[in-house]
Enzyme design. Sequence first.
Site, PDB file in Angstrom:
ATOM      1  N   ARG A 155       0.844  -1.202   0.000  1.00  0.00           N
ATOM      2  CA  ARG A 155       0.000   0.000   0.000  1.00  0.00           C
ATOM      3  C   ARG A 155       0.871   1.241   0.000  1.00  0.00           C
ATOM      4  O   ARG A 155       1.929   1.236   0.605  1.00  0.00           O
ATOM      5  CB  ARG A 155      -0.857   0.035   1.277  1.00  0.00           C
ATOM      6  CG  ARG A 155      -1.891  -1.060   1.334  1.00  0.00           C
ATOM      7  CD  ARG A 155      -2.569  -1.060   2.696  1.00  0.00           C
ATOM      8  NE  ARG A 155      -3.693  -1.985   2.702  1.00  0.00           N
ATOM      9  CZ  ARG A 155      -4.900  -1.671   2.261  1.00  0.00           C
ATOM     10  NH1 ARG A 155      -5.151  -0.467   1.790  1.00  0.00           N
ATOM     11  NH2 ARG A 155      -5.874  -2.560   2.289  1.00  0.00           N
ATOM     12  N   GLU A 181       4.089   8.829   0.117  1.00  0.00           N
ATOM     13  CA  GLU A 181       4.989   7.820  -0.466  1.00  0.00           C
ATOM     14  C   GLU A 181       4.969   7.898  -1.992  1.00  0.00           C
ATOM     15  O   GLU A 181       5.995   7.741  -2.643  1.00  0.00           O
ATOM     16  CB  GLU A 181       4.568   6.413  -0.004  1.00  0.00           C
ATOM     17  CG  GLU A 181       4.904   6.144   1.447  1.00  0.00           C
ATOM     18  CD  GLU A 181       4.383   4.790   1.915  1.00  0.00           C
ATOM     19  OE1 GLU A 181       5.160   4.071   2.544  1.00  0.00           O
ATOM     20  OE2 GLU A 181       3.214   4.466   1.635  1.00  0.00           O
ATOM     21  N   ASP A 196      -7.725   5.936  -6.445  1.00  0.00           N
ATOM     22  CA  ASP A 196      -8.051   5.362  -5.135  1.00  0.00           C
ATOM     23  C   ASP A 196      -9.541   5.003  -5.083  1.00  0.00           C
ATOM     24  O   ASP A 196     -10.348   5.658  -4.424  1.00  0.00           O
ATOM     25  CB  ASP A 196      -7.686   6.386  -4.043  1.00  0.00           C
ATOM     26  CG  ASP A 196      -7.985   5.864  -2.638  1.00  0.00           C
ATOM     27  OD1 ASP A 196      -8.199   4.638  -2.502  1.00  0.00           O
ATOM     28  OD2 ASP A 196      -7.999   6.674  -1.686  1.00  0.00           O
ATOM     29  N   SER A 224     -11.072   2.589  -3.697  1.00  0.00           N
ATOM     30  CA  SER A 224     -11.594   2.136  -2.399  1.00  0.00           C
ATOM     31  C   SER A 224     -11.699   3.302  -1.408  1.00  0.00           C
ATOM     32  O   SER A 224     -12.164   3.138  -0.290  1.00  0.00           O
ATOM     33  CB  SER A 224     -10.671   1.065  -1.813  1.00  0.00           C
ATOM     34  OG  SER A 224      -9.368   1.627  -1.634  1.00  0.00           O
ATOM     35  N   THR A 264      -5.038   5.187   0.401  1.00  0.00           N
ATOM     36  CA  THR A 264      -3.810   4.506  -0.052  1.00  0.00           C
ATOM     37  C   THR A 264      -4.128   3.774  -1.353  1.00  0.00           C
ATOM     38  O   THR A 264      -5.288   3.497  -1.649  1.00  0.00           O
ATOM     39  CB  THR A 264      -3.307   3.459   0.973  1.00  0.00           C
ATOM     40  OG1 THR A 264      -4.338   2.489   1.156  1.00  0.00           O
ATOM     41  CG2 THR A 264      -2.925   4.084   2.298  1.00  0.00           C
ATOM     42  N   ASN A 272      45.942  -3.528 -24.342  1.00  0.00           N
ATOM     43  CA  ASN A 272      46.325  -3.761 -22.933  1.00  0.00           C
ATOM     44  C   ASN A 272      45.164  -4.408 -22.172  1.00  0.00           C
ATOM     45  O   ASN A 272      44.739  -3.930 -21.119  1.00  0.00           O
ATOM     46  CB  ASN A 272      46.702  -2.437 -22.239  1.00  0.00           C
ATOM     47  CG  ASN A 272      48.066  -1.932 -22.686  1.00  0.00           C
ATOM     48  OD1 ASN A 272      48.802  -2.639 -23.370  1.00  0.00           O
ATOM     49  ND2 ASN A 272      48.400  -0.718 -22.332  1.00  0.00           N
ATOM     50  N   HIS A 274      52.196  -4.282 -17.707  1.00  0.00           N
ATOM     51  CA  HIS A 274      52.621  -3.178 -18.563  1.00  0.00           C
ATOM     52  C   HIS A 274      54.042  -2.811 -18.144  1.00  0.00           C
ATOM     53  O   HIS A 274      54.246  -2.280 -17.060  1.00  0.00           O
ATOM     54  CB  HIS A 274      51.659  -1.990 -18.378  1.00  0.00           C
ATOM     55  CG  HIS A 274      51.658  -1.051 -19.529  1.00  0.00           C
ATOM     56  ND1 HIS A 274      51.509   0.297 -19.401  1.00  0.00           N
ATOM     57  CD2 HIS A 274      51.793  -1.274 -20.864  1.00  0.00           C
ATOM     58  CE1 HIS A 274      51.549   0.862 -20.597  1.00  0.00           C
ATOM     59  NE2 HIS A 274      51.711  -0.069 -21.494  1.00  0.00           N
ATOM     60  N   GLU A 317      52.919  -9.334 -27.136  1.00  0.00           N
ATOM     61  CA  GLU A 317      54.052  -8.401 -27.020  1.00  0.00           C
ATOM     62  C   GLU A 317      55.100  -9.150 -26.208  1.00  0.00           C
ATOM     63  O   GLU A 317      54.989  -9.255 -24.985  1.00  0.00           O
ATOM     64  CB  GLU A 317      53.604  -7.129 -26.278  1.00  0.00           C
ATOM     65  CG  GLU A 317      52.650  -6.257 -27.060  1.00  0.00           C
ATOM     66  CD  GLU A 317      53.318  -5.515 -28.203  1.00  0.00           C
ATOM     67  OE1 GLU A 317      54.488  -5.107 -28.035  1.00  0.00           O
ATOM     68  OE2 GLU A 317      52.693  -5.380 -29.264  1.00  0.00           O
ATOM     69  N   LYS A 336      56.019 -12.227 -33.740  1.00  0.00           N
ATOM     70  CA  LYS A 336      57.139 -12.337 -34.681  1.00  0.00           C
ATOM     71  C   LYS A 336      57.299 -13.786 -35.113  1.00  0.00           C
ATOM     72  O   LYS A 336      56.932 -14.702 -34.381  1.00  0.00           O
ATOM     73  CB  LYS A 336      58.422 -11.833 -34.023  1.00  0.00           C
ATOM     74  CG  LYS A 336      58.448 -10.316 -33.873  1.00  0.00           C
ATOM     75  CD  LYS A 336      59.798  -9.859 -33.390  1.00  0.00           C
ATOM     76  CE  LYS A 336      59.850  -8.333 -33.415  1.00  0.00           C
ATOM     77  NZ  LYS A 336      61.014  -7.846 -32.684  1.00  0.00           N
ATOM     78  N   ASP A 342      22.975  22.214 -18.259  1.00  0.00           N
ATOM     79  CA  ASP A 342      23.485  22.992 -17.130  1.00  0.00           C
ATOM     80  C   ASP A 342      24.049  24.289 -17.686  1.00  0.00           C
ATOM     81  O   ASP A 342      24.968  24.274 -18.498  1.00  0.00           O
ATOM     82  CB  ASP A 342      24.602  22.198 -16.423  1.00  0.00           C
ATOM     83  CG  ASP A 342      24.959  22.805 -15.077  1.00  0.00           C
ATOM     84  OD1 ASP A 342      24.953  24.053 -14.981  1.00  0.00           O
ATOM     85  OD2 ASP A 342      25.254  22.043 -14.139  1.00  0.00           O
TER      86      ASP A 342
END
Length: 733
Positions: free
Chosen positions: A134, A139, A164, A166, A170, A287, A331, A365, A416, A678
């Site tokens: 409910r 809420e 609502d 009822s 709620t 990588n 690396h 590598e 290689k 913005d």
Amino acid sequence: MALLLCNARIQLTDTLEQMQQGTLMRKVKSKSWKKQRFFKLQDDCMTIWYQSKRTGKTESAFSISDVETVREGHQSEVLQSLAEEFPPERCFTIVFYGRRGNLDLIAGSAEEAQCWVQGLRQLIEKADKNKDGRMNFKEVQRLLKMMNVDMNEDHALRLFQDADKSESGTLEGEEFVLFYKALTQREEVLSLFQEFSEDGKKLTLLELVDFLRQEQLEDEGTEEMAMELIDKYEPSETARARHVLSADGFLMYLCSPEGSIFNPQHRALWQDMNQPLCHYFISSSHNTYLIEDQLRGQSSIEGYIRALKRGCRCLEVDCWDGPNGEPMVYHGHTFTSKIPFREVVSTLGKYAFKASDYPVILSLENHCSMEQQEVLAQQLKDILGEQLLTTTIDGHVPSHLPSPEELKHKILLKGKKIGRLEDTLDGPGDEVPDVSDDDNGAEAEEERRRAKKDKETLAQALSDCVIYCKNVSFRGFQEARSHSRPSEISSLSEAKARKLIRDAGNEFVRHNAWQLTRIYPSGMRTDSSNYSPQEMWNAGCQIVALNFQTAGTEMDLCDGLFSQNGCCGYVLKPPFMRDEETLFNPSDPSSREGPGPITLTIQVISGQQLPKVANSKDGAIIDPLVRVEIHGVPADQAHQETKYIENNGFNPRWDETLQFQLHVPELALVRFVVEDYDKTSRNDFVGQFTLAFANIKPGYRHIHLLSKDGTSIPPSSLFVHIRITEPPGPEQD
């Protein structure tokens, strides 16, 4: 919808209350990087913030919906390495969806660890269940704010009271469904529905066929398609039996895969997979072992797992001598952590073909000594077995590269090689002219000199594992054309590739029609940022290696291109890029034979339930705008945007039309970006969706948005109308 309802009604348990009070834990990145952070569950029970204990500054936040799972104990490489220092009952790992790195944490006590593990699991489970309850008006208002709806209080109260039935003050079950339907009423879809419906209440089979033909430009089997759509999306049994579509069913169709901007047939494997490897763009990672930056980031097999799960087909591995005769991957000359080569190969063997059956190229590598190179070769053979390709597919010297279809379930080593491929084969080597036939034999001498040099630095066993991807230095298109073989590949830095595109665009495209080229990021990109892959694809480069761990436009383009063709990691290049005599030059669109530019018209109609901006503290409602970007040959690069809509992330309406000219549509990618406007600083990212122009369906379509790291964020979408206008053909007599 019920999910939203359940989120708003999470009953606070002791565990969650404890999480809301906050807990001090160690965030761990490596054996030496263990820092204290204060973790706290926010009041919405959906967001977790954590801040530095020392500075008190908020470091980051994540949503429960971002969390895939929680692993207890030492279930990550980092926590395994600390097993002697911290007991498993105090350790846990939060695993996220998408590209975000795992979070390894050590709690102060086993009880605190349990509290967070159980609490997080409870929240994940709650986010997955559809529990009804409910809700009073307060809420509901809180729920609306969570859903990015800034609604006039009187209007919201009116909708609440209407629902609502009822009169209990709620909403529950069906009442909440009514309220939600009133809230999500799509006027723009309703008016479209009524345009094609004679009585305004339903679409008959023929009316739906008219809509599919006139607006969606579906031309084949439209009646069968209309029947299928009614069966699949009409919620009312009576309407289904009468072969009609209600307004609800019409909306469900428009929101479905069939109503998506992405052609559903192109989601599956739809391209010819029997052409030589060099005729495809290949999803490629740089990588791969790094999941953070290039200087002090963490090396992890997780990087390989993530890349392979996303259909990546070319992975990079940097090998160096390690202790006890065990080669390591990291690396070189940096502070990145290390992983044993053996672990990388086991991971590769396990995950290589989970997302795609097509070949994986392992770009090696090699910085190892002769002794450890022998170990590399042995581990590759022992662990990968049959998966490792160790001879040509027919035992003969290739006159062209094999196809992805012929190499299914094979792992190819790129590295290689001593001498030439024909020297290692028993089969006849007469398909490739011997360089010693040259007039002055100088080239033959040079070839012998290079082979002798390679022999001194390269272990024969490792050399023998390289078949179709022998690394060679690039010495210009002229030399490549005269002396190179299809089984050779050159690696170029992004800067070198750009110069070649600028100075010899057409020659580059021709070269890539018969030989593979790999492009890698500049060494200056220590933050693991990416270059635009588009300019490299424009020249037909196949292996355009990107830092998969770094979200942003570049990875969106990569994800966009490879989201078609069954996400198999291979996308066939357009015909004019597969022809060795092509005249195409990316900087001169008129060099592509064919009709003039096509026009792409996009009407941006509305947005649905757009997410809030990540890390927005006050949970402010967004001011969304839509930007459409075209990424393609230089003449096609363009972007346009709509105006912004104030305070409405729930159902903004733009009704604006954007138009683009595409000279080379076969190479174009279209990126839709939603931003929060913005006026004082840069706009914030809200969501995006990128796809190849070739995969766009015309008509009224939904675009299902993705987050920054490429994961879906349902139910967020854009509603658009797409029109593609071909140039008029030659006039008829």
